[in-house]
Design an enzyme around this catalytic site. Structure first.
Site, PDB file in Angstrom:
ATOM      1  N   LYS A   1     -10.047  -0.997   9.062  1.00  0.00           N
ATOM      2  CA  LYS A   1     -10.170  -2.313   8.414  1.00  0.00           C
ATOM      3  C   LYS A   1     -10.575  -3.410   9.397  1.00  0.00           C
ATOM      4  O   LYS A   1     -10.819  -4.542   8.997  1.00  0.00           O
ATOM      5  CB  LYS A   1      -8.864  -2.676   7.708  1.00  0.00           C
ATOM      6  CG  LYS A   1      -8.620  -1.804   6.493  1.00  0.00           C
ATOM      7  CD  LYS A   1      -8.085  -2.581   5.320  1.00  0.00           C
ATOM      8  CE  LYS A   1      -8.363  -1.820   4.049  1.00  0.00           C
ATOM      9  NZ  LYS A   1      -7.789  -2.479   2.873  1.00  0.00           N
TER      10      LYS A   1
ATOM     11  N   GLN B   1      -4.347  -5.392   6.372  1.00  0.00           N
ATOM     12  CA  GLN B   1      -5.272  -6.267   5.651  1.00  0.00           C
ATOM     13  C   GLN B   1      -5.340  -7.646   6.305  1.00  0.00           C
ATOM     14  O   GLN B   1      -6.278  -8.396   6.074  1.00  0.00           O
ATOM     15  CB  GLN B   1      -4.820  -6.380   4.186  1.00  0.00           C
ATOM     16  CG  GLN B   1      -5.799  -7.054   3.251  1.00  0.00           C
ATOM     17  CD  GLN B   1      -7.029  -6.211   2.945  1.00  0.00           C
ATOM     18  OE1 GLN B   1      -6.953  -4.985   2.972  1.00  0.00           O
ATOM     19  NE2 GLN B   1      -8.155  -6.835   2.690  1.00  0.00           N
TER      20      GLN B   1
ATOM     21  N   CYS C   1      -4.670   2.405  -3.783  1.00  0.00           N
ATOM     22  CA  CYS C   1      -3.429   2.860  -3.121  1.00  0.00           C
ATOM     23  C   CYS C   1      -2.300   1.850  -3.328  1.00  0.00           C
ATOM     24  O   CYS C   1      -1.476   1.628  -2.427  1.00  0.00           O
ATOM     25  CB  CYS C   1      -3.650   3.126  -1.635  1.00  0.00           C
ATOM     26  SG  CYS C   1      -4.782   4.477  -1.318  1.00  0.00           S
TER      27      CYS C   1
ATOM     28  N   HIS D   1       0.879  -1.175   0.000  1.00  0.00           N
ATOM     29  CA  HIS D   1       0.000   0.000   0.000  1.00  0.00           C
ATOM     30  C   HIS D   1       0.916   1.224   0.000  1.00  0.00           C
ATOM     31  O   HIS D   1       2.023   1.172   0.542  1.00  0.00           O
ATOM     32  CB  HIS D   1      -0.833  -0.041   1.289  1.00  0.00           C
ATOM     33  CG  HIS D   1      -1.897   0.992   1.403  1.00  0.00           C
ATOM     34  ND1 HIS D   1      -1.639   2.291   1.762  1.00  0.00           N
ATOM     35  CD2 HIS D   1      -3.242   0.907   1.238  1.00  0.00           C
ATOM     36  CE1 HIS D   1      -2.773   2.970   1.812  1.00  0.00           C
ATOM     37  NE2 HIS D   1      -3.771   2.157   1.492  1.00  0.00           N
TER      38      HIS D   1
ATOM     39  N   ASP E   1       3.140  -4.611   8.034  1.00  0.00           N
ATOM     40  CA  ASP E   1       1.858  -3.938   7.859  1.00  0.00           C
ATOM     41  C   ASP E   1       0.784  -5.022   7.914  1.00  0.00           C
ATOM     42  O   ASP E   1       0.649  -5.824   6.990  1.00  0.00           O
ATOM     43  CB  ASP E   1       1.830  -3.209   6.510  1.00  0.00           C
ATOM     44  CG  ASP E   1       0.471  -2.578   6.226  1.00  0.00           C
ATOM     45  OD1 ASP E   1      -0.429  -2.677   7.089  1.00  0.00           O
ATOM     46  OD2 ASP E   1       0.312  -2.000   5.130  1.00  0.00           O
TER      47      ASP E   1
HETATM   48  C1  PLP Z   1      -2.621  -2.919   3.501  1.00  0.00           C
HETATM   49  C2  PLP Z   1      -2.896  -1.522   3.979  1.00  0.00           C
HETATM   50  N1  PLP Z   1      -1.922  -0.853   4.623  1.00  0.00           N
HETATM   51  C3  PLP Z   1      -2.103   0.393   5.071  1.00  0.00           C
HETATM   52  C4  PLP Z   1      -3.309   1.061   4.920  1.00  0.00           C
HETATM   53  C5  PLP Z   1      -3.380   2.477   5.403  1.00  0.00           C
HETATM   54  O1  PLP Z   1      -4.380   2.727   6.296  1.00  0.00           O
HETATM   55  P1  PLP Z   1      -4.599   4.224   6.799  1.00  0.00           P
HETATM   56  O2  PLP Z   1      -4.839   5.047   5.581  1.00  0.00           O
HETATM   57  O3  PLP Z   1      -5.781   4.146   7.699  1.00  0.00           O
HETATM   58  O4  PLP Z   1      -3.358   4.616   7.496  1.00  0.00           O
HETATM   59  C6  PLP Z   1      -4.352   0.417   4.269  1.00  0.00           C
HETATM   60  C7  PLP Z   1      -5.605   1.144   4.083  1.00  0.00           C
HETATM   61  O5  PLP Z   1      -6.646   0.800   3.852  1.00  0.00           O
HETATM   62  C8  PLP Z   1      -4.131  -0.907   3.784  1.00  0.00           C
HETATM   63  O6  PLP Z   1      -5.082  -1.569   3.099  1.00  0.00           O
END
Ligand code: PLP
Length: 314
Positions: free
Chosen positions: A130, A107, A270, A27, A104
């Site tokens: 999420k 997901q 993203c 992401h 991270d």
């Molecule tokens: C895999 C993953 N990492 C990071 C994020 C970033 O989340 P945020 O924008 O709430 O920081 C998302 C967002 O949906 C995501 O799907």
């Protein structure tokens, strides 16, 4: 109000000539901050590429993760390809060269039970929205020696031990990272969301996710012209399935499905580099979760057949 200190987390550990390793399926939130940091420090950003079926290409792991590597940061589950990554295997290599592993789990946390201590992560993060929680808040877990060694990255009230006009000393973890008045409402909401998922049971949610993902993959395979981006077996992926439909723009698919009451997302999710890897600018993504039923998947598949006839493709 919290003031951002110039010394961001990790800055102290990373210097000129050091390397940070990420992957092509991240992401943007796990790409851009590392670009900013490595540019500022004169360090180098490197990444794992992807195989045709949307997995990490680990064939060059020993060339990528070397004595120069300070951080390896990767997603446990891709929000675009759905791929579940072998984090523990990569972490073993990272730890062998003394690098810190950042995972991270944004997901993954909603879909899989995660044993943080066995995950291979030194730091693990996920976002609140999420896990059926609020926006604007997330979770950072870290091994206490790693968190203890990190300097504060925000200065303000609540994160101090004491303050004089000459200097300040800081509270212990986690408080030294939580400057200013906290997002109280969001924190209570996130706690309730986590309790809710815990009450249902992450094993139960994972089993449902796998079953519904398998059902969706079968359905998608029955639609001529559909190309799933990412692994085709439910066991090695999560329930976010991005796909293309030959001859129809991803946003057109989303609009026709929306008119039939089926909510999907169209765009780059993203994850622009992962799309570029597969030669597309955008895709349509269905996302199942604990509340998704087979009937809803049927509606998606019928909607895709209808989309083909509406645009007269095939
Ligand atoms: C895999 C993953 N990492 C990071 C994020 C970033 O989340 P945020 O924008 O709430 O920081 C998302 C967002 O949906 C995501 O799907």
């Amino acid at each position: 109000m919290a003031n951002t200190l110039s010394r961001a987390t990790g800055d102290t550990a990373i210097g000129e000539g050091d390397e940070v390793v990420i992957t092509e399926m991240e992401h943007h939130s796990n790409i851009v901050p590392w670009q900013l940091l490595t540019e500022r420090k004169g360090a180098t950003l490197r990444w794992f590429g992807l195989t045709e079926d949307g997995r990490l290409d680990l064939s060059n792991i020993d060339e990528l993760i070397t004595e120069r590597t300070k951080v390896v940061s990767l997603t446990r589950v891709s929000n675009m390809l759905g791929t579940i990554n072998p984090v523990a295997e990569i972490a073993a290599r990272a730890h062998a060269v003394g690098a810190i592993v950042v995972v991270d789990a944004s997901q993954a946390a909603p879909q899989l039970p995660i044993d943080v201590t066995a995950s291979g992560a030194d730091l693990l993060v996920f976002t609140g929205h999420k896990v059926v929680g609020p926006t604007g808040i997330g979770v950072l877990w870290g091994r206490s020696e790693v968190l203890g060694a990190l300097p504060p990255f925000h200065g303000g009230g609540e994160m101090i031990e004491t303050v004089t006009m000459a200097r300040s000393t800081y509270a212990g973890i986690p408080h030294k990272f939580e400057a200013g008045t906290p997002p109280i409402i969001e924190a209570i909401g996130l706690g309730a969301a986590v309790d809710y998922l815990d009450h249902i049971g992450m094993d139960v949610i994972h089993a449902h996710e796998q079953a519904i993902t398998g059902y969706a993959l079968e359905g998608l395979a029955s639609v001529p012209g559909v190309r799933v981006l990412g692994p085709l077996d439910a066991a090695s992926r999560g329930g976010a399935i991005s796909f293309e439909l030959d001859g129809v723009h991803p946003h057109d698919i989303a609009q026709v499905l929306d008119s039939r009451g089926v909510a999907v997302r169209a765009g780059h999710h993203c994850a622009k580099p992962a799309h570029a890897r597969f030669g597309v600018r955008a895709s349509t993504r269905m996302s199942s979760y604990l509340y998704t039923t087979p009937t809803e998947i049927d509606a998606l598949i019928e909607g895709l057949h209808y989309t083909r006839s509406y645009f007269k493709v095939g």
